[in-house]
Design an enzyme around this catalytic site. Structure first.
Site, PDB file in Angstrom:
ATOM      1  N   HIS A 132      53.660  41.770  75.014  1.00 40.43           N
ATOM      2  CA  HIS A 132      53.391  43.135  74.540  1.00 40.43           C
ATOM      3  C   HIS A 132      52.088  43.621  75.171  1.00 40.43           C
ATOM      4  O   HIS A 132      51.157  42.846  75.332  1.00 40.43           O
ATOM      5  CB  HIS A 132      53.248  43.154  73.012  1.00 40.43           C
ATOM      6  CG  HIS A 132      53.403  44.506  72.405  1.00 40.43           C
ATOM      7  ND1 HIS A 132      52.373  45.409  72.355  1.00 40.43           N
ATOM      8  CD2 HIS A 132      54.479  45.126  71.868  1.00 40.43           C
ATOM      9  CE1 HIS A 132      52.791  46.523  71.773  1.00 40.43           C
ATOM     10  NE2 HIS A 132      54.078  46.386  71.483  1.00 40.43           N
ATOM     11  N   ASP A 189      61.297  43.293  69.219  1.00 40.42           N
ATOM     12  CA  ASP A 189      62.692  43.273  69.702  1.00 40.42           C
ATOM     13  C   ASP A 189      63.314  41.891  69.670  1.00 40.42           C
ATOM     14  O   ASP A 189      64.525  41.749  69.883  1.00 40.42           O
ATOM     15  CB  ASP A 189      62.730  43.824  71.138  1.00 40.42           C
ATOM     16  CG  ASP A 189      62.353  45.293  71.161  1.00 40.42           C
ATOM     17  OD1 ASP A 189      61.399  45.655  71.873  1.00 40.42           O
ATOM     18  OD2 ASP A 189      62.989  46.059  70.414  1.00 40.42           O
TER      19      ASP A 189
HETATM   20  C1  SDX Z   1      58.370  47.561  72.790  1.00 34.30           C
HETATM   21  O1  SDX Z   1      54.000  49.696  73.544  1.00 34.30           O
HETATM   22  C2  SDX Z   1      54.613  49.498  72.403  1.00 34.30           C
HETATM   23  O2  SDX Z   1      54.045  49.600  71.309  1.00 34.30           O
HETATM   24  C3  SDX Z   1      56.095  49.200  72.528  1.00 34.30           C
HETATM   25  C4  SDX Z   1      56.827  48.804  71.271  1.00 34.30           C
HETATM   26  C5  SDX Z   1      56.906  49.953  70.293  1.00 34.30           C
HETATM   27  O3  SDX Z   1      57.072  49.696  69.085  1.00 34.30           O
HETATM   28  O4  SDX Z   1      56.931  51.133  70.747  1.00 34.30           O
HETATM   29  O5  SDX Z   1      56.142  47.728  70.630  1.00 34.30           O
HETATM   30  C6  SDX Z   1      58.260  48.376  71.550  1.00 34.30           C
HETATM   31  O6  SDX Z   1      58.591  48.102  73.837  1.00 34.30           O
HETATM   32  C7  SDX Z   1      58.128  46.072  72.710  1.00 34.30           C
HETATM   33  C8  SDX Z   1      58.152  45.383  74.121  1.00 34.30           C
HETATM   34  C9  SDX Z   1      59.627  45.141  74.487  1.00 34.30           C
HETATM   35  N1  SDX Z   1      59.760  44.670  75.874  1.00 34.30           N
HETATM   36  C10 SDX Z   1      60.120  43.420  76.166  1.00 34.30           C
HETATM   37  O7  SDX Z   1      60.291  42.534  75.324  1.00 34.30           O
HETATM   38  C11 SDX Z   1      60.358  43.161  77.653  1.00 34.30           C
HETATM   39  C12 SDX Z   1      59.688  41.841  78.067  1.00 34.30           C
HETATM   40  N2  SDX Z   1      58.244  42.007  77.993  1.00 34.30           N
HETATM   41  C13 SDX Z   1      57.573  42.443  79.188  1.00 34.30           C
HETATM   42  O8  SDX Z   1      58.284  43.130  80.139  1.00 34.30           O
HETATM   43  C14 SDX Z   1      56.101  42.776  78.995  1.00 34.30           C
HETATM   44  O9  SDX Z   1      55.563  41.824  78.176  1.00 34.30           O
HETATM   45  C15 SDX Z   1      55.745  44.150  78.479  1.00 34.30           C
HETATM   46  C16 SDX Z   1      56.360  45.217  79.286  1.00 34.30           C
HETATM   47  C17 SDX Z   1      56.181  44.290  77.060  1.00 34.30           C
HETATM   48  C18 SDX Z   1      54.205  44.290  78.530  1.00 34.30           C
HETATM   49  O10 SDX Z   1      53.860  44.209  79.846  1.00 34.30           O
HETATM   50  P1  SDX Z   1      52.321  44.423  80.312  1.00 34.30           P
HETATM   51  O11 SDX Z   1      51.433  44.679  79.170  1.00 34.30           O
HETATM   52  O12 SDX Z   1      52.315  45.421  81.427  1.00 34.30           O
HETATM   53  O13 SDX Z   1      51.953  42.989  80.806  1.00 34.30           O
HETATM   54  P2  SDX Z   1      52.248  42.434  82.228  1.00 34.30           P
HETATM   55  O14 SDX Z   1      53.623  42.831  82.675  1.00 34.30           O
HETATM   56  O15 SDX Z   1      51.101  42.804  83.083  1.00 34.30           O
HETATM   57  O16 SDX Z   1      52.270  40.858  81.926  1.00 34.30           O
HETATM   58  C19 SDX Z   1      51.062  40.114  81.884  1.00 34.30           C
HETATM   59  C20 SDX Z   1      51.471  38.724  82.381  1.00 34.30           C
HETATM   60  C21 SDX Z   1      52.164  38.767  83.747  1.00 34.30           C
HETATM   61  O17 SDX Z   1      51.932  37.494  84.378  1.00 34.30           O
HETATM   62  P3  SDX Z   1      50.719  37.409  85.479  1.00 34.30           P
HETATM   63  O18 SDX Z   1      51.015  38.475  86.534  1.00 34.30           O
HETATM   64  O19 SDX Z   1      49.445  37.664  84.726  1.00 34.30           O
HETATM   65  O20 SDX Z   1      50.830  35.992  86.021  1.00 34.30           O
HETATM   66  O21 SDX Z   1      52.435  38.154  81.474  1.00 34.30           O
HETATM   67  C22 SDX Z   1      53.676  37.960  82.166  1.00 34.30           C
HETATM   68  C23 SDX Z   1      53.643  38.833  83.401  1.00 34.30           C
HETATM   69  O22 SDX Z   1      54.467  38.312  84.428  1.00 34.30           O
HETATM   70  N3  SDX Z   1      54.727  38.365  81.239  1.00 34.30           N
HETATM   71  C24 SDX Z   1      55.881  37.703  81.046  1.00 34.30           C
HETATM   72  C25 SDX Z   1      56.543  38.421  80.040  1.00 34.30           C
HETATM   73  N4  SDX Z   1      55.806  39.479  79.672  1.00 34.30           N
HETATM   74  C26 SDX Z   1      54.687  39.437  80.423  1.00 34.30           C
HETATM   75  N5  SDX Z   1      56.392  36.594  81.606  1.00 34.30           N
HETATM   76  C27 SDX Z   1      57.620  36.192  81.160  1.00 34.30           C
HETATM   77  N6  SDX Z   1      58.314  36.840  80.188  1.00 34.30           N
HETATM   78  C28 SDX Z   1      57.816  37.938  79.615  1.00 34.30           C
HETATM   79  N7  SDX Z   1      58.494  38.586  78.652  1.00 34.30           N
END
Ligand code: SDX
Length: 442
Positions: free
Chosen positions: A318, A376
């Site tokens: 998140h 989720d």
């Molecule tokens: C919602 O914003 C809100 O409040 C949203 C929400 C709401 O109520 O409105 O809470 C609802 O959207 C919840 C989130 C649902 N999405 C997912 O579950 C999809 C999977 N999660 C990711 O795509 C990700 O975690 C995000 C999009 C939710 C957040 O991404 P960020 O904050 O941009 O973080 P990032 O992509 O920069 O990740 C940081 C690191 C990265 O690794 P490094 O580059 O540092 O090595 O964490 C890794 C990412 O690759 N990472 C994951 C991961 N999520 C982040 N690695 C594996 N699996 C994951 N799910």
């Protein structure tokens, strides 16, 4: 602009000093405190004073507005609406009361709540002509595509509640949207099944009415299971609002130009649909089914860590929560309650989810990046057990989030400092060059 910043500076005796080492110039930027949470550096005068922009793609460190609606402490895993914790609201309140709280700012008295519920109940029907819009879609259209279309079409039907300068019309539009989303959502489902649309009933409570419109058929009596109605209501509460997330920011941006409120909510639905946002609940189910069994979890966790593999653990991570999403905790316990009440024991998907959570929370990759289950991760397991197809999961998220979107939209319209959202950029494209006629090009 400068006068607002000057006022902020005068109001706040704290500031940060920015030094531009290329010119040796220093600039004091006011530090503005909120009632709780991080202070903000007021950079409104930055460009006029320094000629520089800030740079923050994705707004990881940017406060886009002032708000009194929802507070999140991502480190501590805290979520509050108007100061009330999500745990208290999920335990003791109901969705209608939370809608009132978000729209009006206070918990209602018994009389206020009864009046509010009566108002919402009497706005649940949609214009009879709107049903013909569904016929324009293929039967296998994704219901989120239908929601975008039909909710956007409301902007053509309710001209008596679209003068955004009139507070009465703003509240009527808010009531209409909260009231009609369940009807529109249930119709999207019925359309996909070929079953007839079921009209809302004024003798049913909000969540009960929605389940009735979803699963009743005209040929026989249909009684909604009160345990499922309570679970549905709690799921709505948990999805109601969430600060300046992507879809809420979309609604605020669309509304900042003075656009029709119904059209702004359609824009929010579009943004929520993405798998990185509200679309994740549908993607979690697909992921759990792809994993297939608890003994394949470890292999998939490794794939999620592999930068060359696009596979991610959906429902994990998140932007704000660097701790367990408090909503996920409530949904986890709800999952057990709903599955047990349905007589579903040893649900295979729940077993895979629990194993996935166990392994991920022990794995350094997830621990170092503070990746925890989010809202989720468990919601889809409950919704599937309740009989919803996965294609409806994000529709339910949009249904519940509509009150948050429209409350944030109202707050933005009523904010005296509100301006049209128009960010700048770091330009790295070609600099000025002469036009070359086509017969002179290489
Ligand atoms: C919602 O914003 C809100 O409040 C949203 C929400 C709401 O109520 O409105 O809470 C609802 O959207 C919840 C989130 C649902 N999405 C997912 O579950 C999809 C999977 N999660 C990711 O795509 C990700 O975690 C995000 C999009 C939710 C957040 O991404 P960020 O904050 O941009 O973080 P990032 O992509 O920069 O990740 C940081 C690191 C990265 O690794 P490094 O580059 O540092 O090595 O964490 C890794 C990412 O690759 N990472 C994951 C991961 N999520 C982040 N690695 C594996 N699996 C994951 N799910």
């Amino acid at each position: 602009m400068a006068k607002e910043a000057a006022a902020a500076k005068a109001a706040s005796n704290e500031y940060v000093t920015l030094t531009d080492h290329s010119t040796g110039e220093s600039y004091d930027m006011p530090l503005m405190p909120g009632s709780v949470g991080p202070k903000v550096i007021d950079v409104r005068p930055l460009y006029s004073q320094t000629g520089h922009f800030t740079y923050d793609p994705g707004f990881t460190s940017t406060g886009a507005c002032e708000s009194k609606l929802t507070y999140i402490d991502g480190e501590a895993g805290i979520l509050m609406h108007r100061g009330y914790s999500i745990e208290d609201l999920a335990e003791h309140s109901d969705f209608m009361e939370v809608c009132y709280l978000l729209l009006e700012g206070e918990l209602p008295t018994a009389a206020e709540k009864a009046e509010f519920e009566d108002t919402i109940t009497h706005h649940t029907m949609i214009h009879e002509q709107l049903q013909y819009l569904y016929r324009g879609f293929r039967r296998d259209a994704h219901p989120m595509a239908i929601m975008v279309g039909v909710v956007g079409a409301l902007s053509a039907f309710y001209h008596d509640s679209t003068d955004i300068a009139d507070p009465v019309q703003r509240m009527i539009a808010s009531h209409r949207l909260v009231a009609k989303m369940p009807t529109i959502a249930a119709m999207a489902y019925k359309f996909s099944t070929g079953q007839p649309f079921i009209y809302p009933r004024n003798d049913l409570k909000y969540a009960e009415n929605f389940l009735y419109m979803m699963f009743a058929v005209p040929c026989e009596e249909y009684k909604v299971d009160p345990i499922l109605a309570r679970a549905m209501d709690r799921i709505f509460i948990l999805h109601a609002d969430h600060e300046q997330n992507a879809s809420t920011s979309t609604v605020r941006t669309a509304g900042s130009s003075g656009a029709n409120p119904f059209a702004c909510i359609a824009a929010g639905i579009s943004s929520l649909w993405g798998p990185a946002h509200g679309g994740a609940n549908e993607a979690v189910l697909a992921m759990l089914n792809e994993i297939g069994s608890p003994d394949r979890v470890a292999e998939c966790v490794e794939r999620a860590k592999d930068k060359d593999d696009p596979f991610r653990l959906m429902g994990f991570g998140h932007r704000v929560y660097k701790n367990y999403d408090p909503r996920a905790k409530v949904l986890q316990s709800s999952a057990y309650e709903v599955l047990n009440s349905l007589g579903v024991h040893d649900d295979p998907l729940l077993k895979i989810a629990m194993e996935l959570e166990r392994i991920a929370l022990e794995d350094d990759y997830f621990v170092e990046r503070k990746l925890f289950p989010n809202v989720d991760f468990y919601s889809g397991i409950i919704l599937k057990a309740m009989g919803f197809p996965t294609s409806m999961f994000t529709v339910l998220f949009a249904l519940a989030r509509t009150v948050g979107w429209i409350a944030q939209w109202k707050e933005m319209i009523e904010d005296p400092s509100q301006k049209i959202t128009r960010p700048r950029q770091l330009y790295t494209g070609p600099t000025s060059r002469e036009y070359v006629p086509v017969d002179k090009r290489g």
